[in-house]
Scaffold this active site. Structure first.
Site, mmCIF file in Angstrom:
data_model
loop_
_atom_site.group_PDB
_atom_site.id
_atom_site.type_symbol
_atom_site.label_atom_id
_atom_site.label_comp_id
_atom_site.label_asym_id
_atom_site.label_seq_id
_atom_site.Cartn_x
_atom_site.Cartn_y
_atom_site.Cartn_z
ATOM 1 N N ILE A 236 0.823 -1.213 0.000
ATOM 2 C CA ILE A 236 0.000 0.000 0.000
ATOM 3 C C ILE A 236 0.854 1.259 0.000
ATOM 4 O O ILE A 236 0.362 2.336 -0.336
ATOM 5 C CB ILE A 236 -0.974 0.007 1.195
ATOM 6 C CG1 ILE A 236 -0.225 0.018 2.520
ATOM 7 C CG2 ILE A 236 -1.911 -1.168 1.127
ATOM 8 C CD1 ILE A 236 -1.119 0.236 3.711
ATOM 9 N N GLU A 237 2.119 1.151 0.386
ATOM 10 C CA GLU A 237 3.000 2.314 0.349
ATOM 11 C C GLU A 237 3.441 2.634 -1.079
ATOM 12 O O GLU A 237 3.355 3.774 -1.523
ATOM 13 C CB GLU A 237 4.238 2.068 1.221
ATOM 14 C CG GLU A 237 4.025 2.267 2.704
ATOM 15 C CD GLU A 237 3.950 3.732 3.087
ATOM 16 O OE1 GLU A 237 4.218 4.588 2.235
ATOM 17 O OE2 GLU A 237 3.606 4.015 4.239
ATOM 18 N N SER A 238 3.935 1.636 -1.785
ATOM 19 C CA SER A 238 4.557 1.880 -3.091
ATOM 20 C C SER A 238 4.140 0.889 -4.163
ATOM 21 O O SER A 238 4.637 0.973 -5.286
ATOM 22 C CB SER A 238 6.084 1.816 -2.943
ATOM 23 O OG SER A 238 6.484 0.522 -2.484
ATOM 24 N N TYR A 342 -5.410 4.703 5.474
ATOM 25 C CA TYR A 342 -4.191 3.904 5.483
ATOM 26 C C TYR A 342 -4.342 2.642 6.328
ATOM 27 O O TYR A 342 -3.991 1.544 5.887
ATOM 28 C CB TYR A 342 -3.048 4.772 6.019
ATOM 29 C CG TYR A 342 -1.675 4.189 5.876
ATOM 30 C CD1 TYR A 342 -0.983 4.284 4.680
ATOM 31 C CD2 TYR A 342 -1.049 3.559 6.942
ATOM 32 C CE1 TYR A 342 0.292 3.774 4.549
ATOM 33 C CE2 TYR A 342 0.224 3.045 6.825
ATOM 34 C CZ TYR A 342 0.890 3.155 5.629
ATOM 35 O OH TYR A 342 2.149 2.645 5.503
#
Length: 693
Positions: A236-238, A342
């Site tokens: 989910i970050e990158s 998030y």
């Protein structure tokens, strides 16, 4: 017990003063006073105070302390006179007092352990017992024991304040695992989006790439003792893209911004940026997660802080003034939108990867894990040269060494990753590879600051005004505004000319002077063009116009009858049809001898002409001048008197305001505003034309 804690808080305020008085009293050595009777010690049991939840070491400490306490109480009751006979006490008595102080310190350490586990009541109870013990100790006027006693009093008071201050930020209970419940509308919404909705393709691509990096991440998390579920955080970050760059300049698998990366050991210099390295950035991310867990105590809040920063989450928690960790979702709705999504997005990801078959995602082929060996290289070479010598595609070396910003090794010993079995071949062929250096950019970018002009900027970068003008598509009379960015050509950069450019010829244009009621949309409609074309042609970054402003309008098709297009031959552009102003007489030429400190821009300004005209008249190829050089300066003839039927106007100068313009021209302030359709808060610009009648 509550009364004792309030008393401790008061002691914290003036303990230093009382300590000083006691110390001064001991120095004076008032031996003529009789022995001070000891107060009988109140019975207490540290083992019971700490509770059954304490560790084995804590119980041992309490047992030893009880034995020492009984001994010192016996000595005080039975041998008080002998203690008084020796003001400093005998060595055995001082040794017993020292033992009590040591046990009090152990209780303070036990309190800290309880606090880290979230057991606040036990932590306070241990501090109470520690304080109760030290006030029973006789220091026998020993400066060493007095200082230790005061230090412990200070430490206990400070710890009590810390515990009370942390009630809003420390969780009650032990949370070692990530709560994976999906019985929440926010988590379910993210599951639907990733597994069934418009982000399903993103999830598939990211899950496929995870095969390259997740094995090394899982191994690092296990060694650090963190939940292995965090190995999915880069999804989910990158999207498991090692070179992903966000709009906030966060970079890499774990999306570190430069300051946070530096804080956790990720270096960044001319040649490398360790935020892009999957191994090094994973190590930094683990340290960051551990630090956040020390602050918040539960992983759900850690995730929120990882995304938007611990400072913001702490400020929000303190404003809540509740024990938020009993229900994290109360905090959720007050977080920024991106951070609020998030945590449920991460929980949704964990649920999906644990139930791939349920969502028809169990047939995704994973990329192969990264395999490499490390060879230390001391030569500054380019990865392309390395790849050519080893008969490898350069993209393989770039994937194994993504932290190399320019694909060039630094000029120090560098651990280069190469495919397995290629290390010996690299060392054997290293001497055949040329030394490389960082490529110099042809253009650098400069943000204009207040007070700068083209001349000062050109001197700063050792270039010429003309080259900056040509590179940015400006004219000699273009205004530069603080905050805008200019492209600065470096030495060796060839600025393409009109002949060298293969672009099609520009469309015909006409000149338009903005009148009251004009707007870009109306002008685009009138001249059969687009607002975007007008903005680009005139280098505008806003749609605001002012009366008297001159615009170059690119036109297509048939031009309206009230206008005429610019002729293709050289010369000034055509102007609006109607009463044409009188033609300007040809300029006169004046000889000028260059003096020290002169520049073309200064000379042009002195003679009311343009740098380009001086260059043309003197056939100059650059703006460099020599002292005593003779120049031919084209001086424009005086402008003809305005026609009687033309409206009277005023050209705004630097420092003018609407009020001062009205005063200068002896016109009522309200009338000036009305004629130009302005308000008292309207902004005016140097060079703007204002109507006076």
């Amino acid at each position: 017990m509550i009364r004792l804690r309030l008393w401790l808080l008061l002691i914290f305020i003036f303990f230093s003063l009382s300590g000083c008085l006691e110390f001064l009293s001991s120095i004076r050595g008032k031996q003529d006073e009789g022995p001070k009777p000891e107060k009988p010690a109140a019975p207490f049991d540290p083992g019971a105070a700490i509770g059954s939840r304490s560790s084995q070491s804590g119980q041992s400490t309490s047992k030893n302390y009880s034995k020492s306490a009984r001994t010192i109480r016996g000595k005080t009751a039975g041998d008080g006179a002998s203690a008084a006979d020796s003001p400093n006490g005998d060595p055995e008595q001082q040794k017993e007092s020292q033992a009590i102080l040591d046990e009090a310190l152990n209780l303070i350490d036990a309190s800290q352990d309880f606090w880290q586990k979230g057991e606040l009541d036990n932590s306070l109870e241990a501090l109470d017992q520690a304080y109760e013990s030290i006030i029973q100790v006789d220091t026998y006027d020993s400066p060493k024991l007095i200082q230790q006693k005061e230090d412990l009093r200070f430490t206990i008071s400070k710890r009590i304040l810390e515990i009370y201050a942390s009630r809003n930020t420390v969780i009650t209970g032990v949370h070692k695992e990530i709560p994976l419940s999906i019985d929440n509308k926010h988590v379910q919404a993210e599951i639907d989006l990733l597994a069934r909705g418009r982000e399903r393709d993103f999830f598939i691509r990211a899950y496929k790439r995870s095969g390259q990096y997740r094995p090394l991440i899982v191994d690092a998390l296990k060694k650090a003792g963190l939940p292995v579920e965090f190995s999915w955080l880069p999804l989910i970050e990158s999207g498991f893209n090692a070179t992903a760059l966000s709009k906030s300049r966060a970079l890499g698998l774990w999306q570190f911004i430069p300051s946070t990366g530096y804080k956790f050991g990720l270096q960044r210099d001319t040649f490398i940026d360790e935020r892009i390295d999957p191994v090094k950035s994973t190590k930094g991310a683990i340290e960051y997660l551990k630090a956040l867990h020390q602050i918040f105590g539960d992983w759900t809040t850690v995730l929120a802080a990882y995304n938007c920063g611990e400072g913001r989450v702490l400020r929000l928690i303190r404003s809540q003034n509740i024990n938020y960790l009993d229900n994290f979702w109360d905090l959720y709705e007050k977080l920024p939108t991106e951070t609020a999504r998030y945590v449920p997005r991460f929980l949704a990801t964990i649920h999906i990867v644990n139930n791939l078959k349920k969502y028809d995602l169990d047939n995704i082929p994973l990329d192969s894990p990264l395999e490499y060996e490390i060879i230390t290289v001391s030569k500054q070479v380019h990865l392309k040269d390395v790849a050519d010598q080893m008969n490898l595609p350069v993209k393989i070396l770039k994937k194994l060494n993504p932290e190399l910003r320019y694909s060039i090794l630094p000029d120090v010993q560098y651990p280069l990753r190469v495919p397995p079995g290629k290390g010996a071949e690299l060392l054997a062929k290293l001497d055949n590879m040329p030394v490389s250096s960082k490529p110099r950019p042809e253009i650098v970018y400069h943000r204009i600051v207040k007070g700068e002009n083209l001349s000062t900027i050109a001197r700063k970068y050792d270039t010429s005004i003309n080259r900056i003008i040509r590179t940015n598509g400006l004219s000699e009379h273009s205004l530069i505004v603080a905050g805008k960015i200019l492209k600065i050509p470096q030495k060796g950069y060839l600025i393409p000319t009109a002949k060298e450019s293969a672009a099609p010829p520009p469309p015909p244009t006409i000149q338009h002077t903005v009148k009251s009621g004009d707007s870009l949309w109306l002008l685009a409609l009138k001249y059969d063009t687009k607002v975007k074309n007008i903005l680009e042609t005139n280098n505008l970054d806003a749609t605001h116009l002012f009366i008297g402003q001159n615009l170059t309008i690119p036109v297509s098709g048939t031009v309206p009858d009230v206008r005429e297009t610019r002729p293709r031959t050289a010369g000034p552009p055509a102007r609006l049809a109607g009463p044409s102003p009188a033609k300007r007489p040809a300029p006169t030429v004046k000889r000028y001898q260059v003096k020290k400190g002169d520049s073309l821009w200064i000379i042009a300004r002195q003679h009311d002409t343009r740098v380009r005209e001086i260059l043309t008249f003197n056939n100059l190829a650059s703006t460099e001048l020599k002292i005593n050089q003779i120049l031919q300066i084209p001086v424009p003839a005086p402008s003809p008197m305005p026609r009687q039927d033309e409206p009277k106007a005023y050209r705004v100068k630097q420092g003018d305001t609407l009020y001062t313009i009205a005063q200068k021209n002896r016109i009522p302030f309200k009338k000036l505003l009305s004629i130009n359709q302005l308000t008292p808060k309207s902004k005016i610009f140097p060079g703007q034309k204002l109507l006076l009648e």
